[in-house]
Design a protein around this motif. Structure first.
Motif, PDB file in Angstrom:
ATOM      1  N   HIS A  74       0.840  -1.196   0.000  1.00 40.64           N
ATOM      2  CA  HIS A  74       0.000   0.000   0.000  1.00 40.64           C
ATOM      3  C   HIS A  74       0.874   1.244   0.000  1.00 40.64           C
ATOM      4  O   HIS A  74       0.581   2.224  -0.698  1.00 40.64           O
ATOM      5  CB  HIS A  74      -0.928  -0.001   1.217  1.00 40.64           C
ATOM      6  N   CYS A  75       1.973   1.198   0.767  1.00 42.59           N
ATOM      7  CA  CYS A  75       2.945   2.297   0.788  1.00 42.59           C
ATOM      8  C   CYS A  75       3.981   2.049  -0.303  1.00 42.59           C
ATOM      9  O   CYS A  75       4.773   1.110  -0.217  1.00 42.59           O
ATOM     10  CB  CYS A  75       3.622   2.388   2.157  1.00 42.59           C
ATOM     11  N   GLN A  78       7.677   2.064   0.678  1.00 41.74           N
ATOM     12  CA  GLN A  78       8.157   0.807   1.269  1.00 41.74           C
ATOM     13  C   GLN A  78       8.491  -0.190   0.168  1.00 41.74           C
ATOM     14  O   GLN A  78       9.483  -0.923   0.252  1.00 41.74           O
ATOM     15  CB  GLN A  78       7.109   0.214   2.205  1.00 41.74           C
ATOM     16  N   ALA A 132       4.230   6.669  -5.918  1.00 40.41           N
ATOM     17  CA  ALA A 132       4.334   7.217  -4.563  1.00 40.41           C
ATOM     18  C   ALA A 132       4.005   8.709  -4.556  1.00 40.41           C
ATOM     19  O   ALA A 132       3.329   9.212  -3.649  1.00 40.41           O
ATOM     20  CB  ALA A 132       5.735   6.985  -4.002  1.00 40.41           C
ATOM     21  N   GLU A 137       3.198  10.593  -1.065  1.00 41.36           N
ATOM     22  CA  GLU A 137       4.239  10.069  -0.184  1.00 41.36           C
ATOM     23  C   GLU A 137       5.566  10.814  -0.319  1.00 41.36           C
ATOM     24  O   GLU A 137       6.446  10.674   0.528  1.00 41.36           O
ATOM     25  CB  GLU A 137       4.462   8.580  -0.472  1.00 41.36           C
ATOM     26  N   VAL A 191       5.028   9.367   6.301  1.00 40.83           N
ATOM     27  CA  VAL A 191       5.387   8.112   5.635  1.00 40.83           C
ATOM     28  C   VAL A 191       6.745   7.622   6.123  1.00 40.83           C
ATOM     29  O   VAL A 191       6.939   6.427   6.372  1.00 40.83           O
ATOM     30  CB  VAL A 191       5.392   8.286   4.097  1.00 40.83           C
ATOM     31  N   THR A 194       6.896   5.370   9.069  1.00 45.91           N
ATOM     32  CA  THR A 194       6.354   4.010   8.932  1.00 45.91           C
ATOM     33  C   THR A 194       7.289   3.067   8.179  1.00 45.91           C
ATOM     34  O   THR A 194       7.046   1.857   8.163  1.00 45.91           O
ATOM     35  CB  THR A 194       5.006   4.033   8.188  1.00 45.91           C
TER      36      THR A 194
END
Length: 245
Positions: A74-75, A78, A132, A137, A191, A194
Motif C-alpha cells: 500500500h505504501c 516501502q 508514490a 508520499e 510516511v 512508517t
C-alpha cells in the motif's frame, strides 16, 4: 506444449550455468565450453537459444529482472525500499544477479550491453516513485526520474565498494544505511516514520515471498488432485451406465 516447456527449462538452465561462469571468470575469461559442462547440455542446445557468447551474456543481464520479485505494498515508498533490500539480500546468494552486476560494470565489457542493467533498474524505480508521488508520499521537491537515477547510482556504488572491500559480506548493512540516509530527503514525515529500513528487511521479504509461493503451489496441487478425482468419478459413472440395456 510439453516441448515448449522443455525448451523454457533448458534456456533457464543454460542462463543459470552461464551466470555462474561469467560471475567466476568475467566476460573475457568465460567460455561456451564451460557453460556447456555446467549446464549438462550440448553445445548445439546453447547455440539454439543464444547465437553467441555476447548474446548469452546479454541474456544473463536481462534475466536479473526476473529475480527481484517483491510484494505490492500500500505504501509505495516501502515497495521502493524493499526492491533495493531484496536485491541486496539476494545478490551474494544468486549468481544471476551477481553475474549481471559484473557484466554490467566490468571494464572488459563496459558499454557493451546497452548500458547494462542500470536503465532497467532506473525505469522500475521511477515507476514506483511516480506512483508514490501521486499518493502524496513524496516531498514536494522530489522528481521521480531524477531520484530514481541518483538512488540507482548510489546503490550501484555501494555494491561495488562492498564487493571490493568485503566480498559483499556487508552489502545488506551498507544498503540499509544508504536508505536510512536518503529516505528523509524523499519521504514526507508521516510516511518516513512508517518505513521499515532494517538491515534484515530484504531477508524477511524474501521469506514472505517463499511462504506465499509455497501456499500457491499447495493450492495448485490440491486443485489438480481434485480435478483428477472428479474425472475418475465421472469415468466410473460412465462405465457403470454403459451396461446392457
Amino acid at each position: 506444449m510439453v516441448r515448449q516447456e522443455r525448451a523454457v527449462r533448458t534456456r533457464r538452465l543454460i542462463l543459470e550455468a552461464a551466470a555462474s561462469v561469467f560471475d567466476e571468470y568475467g566476460y573475457e575469461g568465460a567460455t561456451i565450453g564451460e557453460v556447456v559442462a555446467r549446464a549438462g547440455v550440448t553445445r548445439g542446445a546453447v547455440y539454439f537459444h543464444f547465437a553467441s557468447k555476447r548474446e548469452l551474456a546479454q541474456g544473463v543481464v536481462e534475466e536479473q529482472f526476473g529475480r527481484d520479485e517483491i510484494p505490492e505494498r500500500h505504501c509505495k515508498l516501502q515497495e521502493f525500499v524493499d526492491l533495493g533490500m531484496v536485491v541486496a539480500h539476494l545478490m551474494p546468494r544468486d549468481p544471476v544477479l551477481s553475474a549481471g552486476a559484473r557484466l554490467s560494470l566490468g571494464q572488459d565489457v563496459f558499454g557493451d550491453f546497452s548500458g547494462g542493467a542500470a536503465p532497467g533498474w532506473i525505469q522500475r524505480a521511477e515507476i514506483v516513485l511516480a506512483t508514490a508521488g501521486r499518493r502524496g508520499e513524496l516531498l514536494p521537491q522530489v522528481v521521480p526520474a531524477e531520484t530514481a537515477w541518483l538512488v540507482t547510482g548510489a546503490w550501484t556504488g555501494v555494491q561495488i565498494q562492498s564487493q571490493k572491500m568485503s566480498g559483499r559480506a556487508d552489502l545488506e548493512r551498507r544498503i540499509a544505511s544508504l536508505y536510512q540516509h536518503l529516505m528523509p530527503s524523499i519521504a514526507v514525515p508521516g510516511v518516513l516514520a512508517t518505513l521499515d529500513l532494517a538491515v534484515d528487511r530484504g531477508a524477511r521479504v524474501v521469506a514472505e515471498l517463499a511462504a506465499a509461493r509455497a501456499v500457491e503451489a499447495a493450492e495448485a496441487a490440491e486443485a489438480v488432485e481434485s480435478a483428477e478425482a472428479g474425472a475418475s468419478e465421472a469415468a466410473g459413472a460412465g462405465a457403470d451406465g454403459a451396461g446392457p440395456a
